[in-house]
Design a protein around this motif. Structure first.
Motif, mmCIF file in Angstrom:
data_model
loop_
_atom_site.group_PDB
_atom_site.id
_atom_site.type_symbol
_atom_site.label_atom_id
_atom_site.label_comp_id
_atom_site.label_asym_id
_atom_site.label_seq_id
_atom_site.Cartn_x
_atom_site.Cartn_y
_atom_site.Cartn_z
ATOM 1 N N ASP A 136 0.168 -6.022 -4.320
ATOM 2 C CA ASP A 136 -0.383 -4.899 -5.077
ATOM 3 C C ASP A 136 -1.741 -4.560 -4.479
ATOM 4 N N THR A 137 -1.862 -3.369 -3.880
ATOM 5 C CA THR A 137 -3.095 -3.001 -3.202
ATOM 6 C C THR A 137 -3.688 -1.728 -3.800
ATOM 7 N N ILE A 138 -4.979 -1.586 -3.605
ATOM 8 C CA ILE A 138 -5.701 -0.375 -3.981
ATOM 9 C C ILE A 138 -6.415 0.142 -2.733
ATOM 10 N N ILE A 139 -6.201 1.423 -2.416
ATOM 11 C CA ILE A 139 -6.902 2.064 -1.309
ATOM 12 C C ILE A 139 -7.930 3.015 -1.909
ATOM 13 N N VAL A 140 -9.196 2.747 -1.654
ATOM 14 C CA VAL A 140 -10.274 3.589 -2.185
ATOM 15 C C VAL A 140 -10.580 4.657 -1.147
ATOM 16 N N THR A 141 -10.150 5.904 -1.399
ATOM 17 C CA THR A 141 -10.311 7.011 -0.466
ATOM 18 C C THR A 141 -11.470 7.894 -0.898
ATOM 19 N N PRO A 142 -11.902 8.828 -0.031
ATOM 20 C CA PRO A 142 -12.968 9.758 -0.412
ATOM 21 C C PRO A 142 -12.587 10.671 -1.575
ATOM 22 N N VAL A 143 -11.290 10.746 -1.896
ATOM 23 C CA VAL A 143 -10.868 11.652 -2.975
ATOM 24 C C VAL A 143 -10.200 10.897 -4.114
ATOM 25 N N GLY A 144 -10.452 9.593 -4.241
ATOM 26 C CA GLY A 144 -9.919 8.839 -5.368
ATOM 27 C C GLY A 144 -9.214 7.565 -4.932
ATOM 28 N N SER A 145 -8.919 6.709 -5.910
ATOM 29 C CA SER A 145 -8.245 5.441 -5.641
ATOM 30 C C SER A 145 -6.736 5.639 -5.641
ATOM 31 N N LEU A 146 -6.080 4.919 -4.747
ATOM 32 C CA LEU A 146 -4.646 5.088 -4.546
ATOM 33 C C LEU A 146 -3.951 3.731 -4.660
ATOM 34 N N PRO A 147 -3.157 3.478 -5.720
ATOM 35 C CA PRO A 147 -2.416 2.218 -5.820
ATOM 36 C C PRO A 147 -1.148 2.263 -4.959
ATOM 37 N N VAL A 148 -0.935 1.226 -4.170
ATOM 38 C CA VAL A 148 0.232 1.157 -3.287
ATOM 39 C C VAL A 148 0.790 -0.254 -3.324
ATOM 40 N N ARG A 149 2.109 -0.400 -3.485
ATOM 41 C CA ARG A 149 2.794 -1.694 -3.417
ATOM 42 C C ARG A 149 3.322 -1.887 -2.001
#
Length: 340
Positions: free
Chosen positions: A249-262
């Protein structure tokens, strides 16, 4: 009569919009009212605040592909570096998540409406996949990002792809508008405006016509896929790769918001395989490579914007850390926990 709608959104770049507006207004006078131009927004008439200095411009109408012959989308003005709310990617993303992109998609589908972009305007549309597979140009700092969205970046001042005409950096708005005048109303009107402005349109307009240059070559950014480990170090490399095996379970913190990705990663017969689940969309890793105890791969995402991201991660126990990057956009931080 040729109807031109120039689309404004909060944070737009003044010169991107005003330069074409001036060109079209001058043409309207010279061509005896054969052209009309207005500022519009996706929401309808309202005051719109430009980027950086906050100058407000009044849009007098609503974006309507049914009554437009040309729709022009400017870029954004904001922070070039960083990932704050006033950064250019953040401003473009906010605009992309309005009715603007749906209406532009409708216009592109009609075929008889020309959609023009200046500078970051092409990125705004590309973020939602509207330029996938189509030649286009943007500001030189955004060309890598444009390519990462699936568009075909062309290094030219103006790119003509039929009902899509795009311009490069900020001042290319003059060239885009003058070219559209020549294409739609004829060279004499365009020439008269050039004389009035004491400005000659720059560069050759790129079109996919004629003989392709023999030296043309596309460089592949992706690293070669390693399907098998070499026999001499096979067991060692498989052991290294197995550190990444499992569900994450990962979270990618981008310039336009956080993105949860499995993430699901496996090692089979010395080959690394992986998939990423974003919502209900599963995407396979492209070209996974294990190097120096780090796992790298490319991945196509569609939310919060459409991009080809390049990942590089490390794992220690059940914790994963790394980055995801597209072109010159600031690297996004990835953190994750192994759940199985």
């Amino acid at each position: 009569m040729l109807t031109v709608q120039i689309v404004l959104f909060d944070g737009f770049d003044l010169l991107d919009a005003m330069a074409p507006y001036e060109v079209f207004c001058a043409a309207s006078t010279i061509a005896e009212q054969e052209l009309q131009v207005e500022f519009v927004t996706a929401e309808g008439p309202r005051l719109v605040t430009s980027g950086i200095n906050g100058l407000q411009i009044e849009a007098t109408g609503g974006l309507n592909p049914e009554r437009a012959d040309i729709i022009l989308v400017p870029g954004a003005a904001g922070d070039v570096e960083g990932d704050g709310p006033d950064s250019i990617p953040a401003i473009l993303n906010r605009a992309a998540n309005t009715e603007l992109t749906r209406l532009i998609q409708q216009a592109l589908g009609k075929g008889d409406v020309v959609v023009a972009t200046v500078c970051g305007g092409s990125l705004l549309l590309a973020m939602k996949g509207l330029l996938e597979g189509r030649p286009a140009v943007t500001h030189h700092l955004g060309m890598d990002v444009l390519g990462a969205t699936g568009a075909i970046p062309v290094t030219a001042r103006v790119v003509d792809d039929g009902n899509l005409v795009s311009g490069g950096g900020v001042t290319s708005g003059l060239d885009v508008a003058l070219y559209l005048l020549e294409r739609e109303l004829g060279p004499r009107i365009a020439h008269a405006v050039e004389q009035l402005f004491e400005y000659e349109r720059r560069g050759t307009v790129w079109r996919e016509q004629g003989i392709a240059p023999s030296s043309q070559k596309r460089w592949q950014d992706e690293e070669p896929n390693i399907a098998k480990m070499t026999s001499g170090t096979e067991h060692h490399n498989i052991a290294q790769a197995s550190v990444f095996d499992g569900e994450w379970d990962t979270i990618i913190v981008t310039p336009v918001g956080s993105l949860p990705v499995r993430l699901s990663i496996t090692t089979k017969n010395g080959a690394i395989q992986g998939t990423a689940l974003q919502g209900d969309e599963a995407v396979t890793f492209m070209n996974p490579v294990l190097q120096d105890n780090k796992l790298a791969w490319s991945l196509r995402i569609t939310k919060p914007m459409r991009l080809n991201l390049k990942f590089e991660v490390a794992a220690e126990g059940d914790h994963m850390t790394g980055i995801a990057k597209a072109g010159v956009l600031p690297a996004s931080r990835l953190t994750g926990i192994r759940i199985s």
